[in-house]
Design a protein around this motif. Structure first.
Motif, mmCIF file in Angstrom:
data_model
loop_
_atom_site.group_PDB
_atom_site.id
_atom_site.type_symbol
_atom_site.label_atom_id
_atom_site.label_comp_id
_atom_site.label_asym_id
_atom_site.label_seq_id
_atom_site.Cartn_x
_atom_site.Cartn_y
_atom_site.Cartn_z
ATOM 1 N N LEU A 22 0.869 -1.185 0.165
ATOM 2 C CA LEU A 22 0.100 -0.037 0.068
ATOM 3 C C LEU A 22 0.949 1.201 -0.065
ATOM 4 O O LEU A 22 0.586 2.298 -0.809
ATOM 5 C CB LEU A 22 -0.892 -0.028 1.245
ATOM 6 C CG LEU A 22 -1.739 1.205 1.412
ATOM 7 C CD1 LEU A 22 -2.979 0.898 0.433
ATOM 8 C CD2 LEU A 22 -2.163 1.395 2.851
ATOM 9 N N VAL A 23 1.878 1.338 1.075
ATOM 10 C CA VAL A 23 2.610 2.441 1.093
ATOM 11 C C VAL A 23 3.697 2.531 -0.222
ATOM 12 O O VAL A 23 3.844 3.530 -0.869
ATOM 13 C CB VAL A 23 3.641 2.391 2.307
ATOM 14 C CG1 VAL A 23 4.453 3.622 2.407
ATOM 15 C CG2 VAL A 23 2.645 2.544 3.307
ATOM 16 N N GLY A 26 1.767 3.641 -3.194
ATOM 17 C CA GLY A 26 0.926 5.115 -3.000
ATOM 18 C C GLY A 26 2.018 6.265 -3.168
ATOM 19 O O GLY A 26 1.785 7.395 -3.452
ATOM 20 N N SER A 79 -4.406 3.827 -3.248
ATOM 21 C CA SER A 79 -2.963 3.860 -3.449
ATOM 22 C C SER A 79 -2.752 3.800 -4.954
ATOM 23 O O SER A 79 -1.508 4.536 -5.554
ATOM 24 C CB SER A 79 -2.123 2.869 -2.624
ATOM 25 O OG SER A 79 -2.421 1.490 -3.266
ATOM 26 N N SER A 80 -3.129 3.083 -5.614
ATOM 27 C CA SER A 80 -3.045 2.993 -7.002
ATOM 28 C C SER A 80 -3.407 4.267 -7.727
ATOM 29 O O SER A 80 -2.873 4.428 -8.947
ATOM 30 C CB SER A 80 -3.621 1.696 -7.738
ATOM 31 O OG SER A 80 -5.078 1.897 -7.775
#
Length: 137
Positions: A22-23, A26, A79-80
């Protein structure tokens, strides 16, 4: 106590993998994103240990770890979207390149959203069913 530590190790691996993905996505991937995702992996792992060790029992530890994993799965499409915006702002120069980046980002967000939604539902159902006091007769 051993069950909570086992939940922290195994469940923490799931949560930290999802959190670092996710990070990493992102913040725009690449070298900068990889370094930040590597650091966030250990932050999410420590957070999972904290959740697990502070819970009342091992089943409650699994419950909260699975609920946190479902939240991270539901956040993957966002995030995408951030990645698409960063890519378009930094890597494109013309209108056609921007349109191609937008279409590619929309496809990537759709695919990640599809898988993130169903994985999130699975983790959420598991999290809500595990650790309840009511036992079936």
């Amino acid at each position: 106590m051993l069950g909570k530590i086992l939940a922290a190790i195994i469940g923490g691996c799931v949560v930290s993998t999802l959190g670092s993905a996710l990070v990493g996505i992102g913040v725009g991937a690449g070298e900068k994103g990889a370094a930040i995702a590597f650091a966030s992996f250990f932050v999410f792992y420590a957070y999972s240990f904290l959740i697990s060790l502070r819970s009342a029992s091992s089943s409650k530890a699994w419950k909260w770890i699975m609920i946190h994993a479902s939240i991270l799965c539901f956040l993957l499409p966002i995030s995408s979207m951030f990645f698409t915006g960063i890519f378009i702002a930094e890597q494109t120069s013309g209108t056609a390149e921007m349109a191609g980046g937008l279409l590619g980002g929309a496809v990537m967000t759709s695919i990640i959203g599809f898988f993130g939604f169903f994985l999130g539902i699975v983790f959420l159902v598991i999290g809500l069913l595990v650790g309840n006091k009511n036992k079936p007769a």
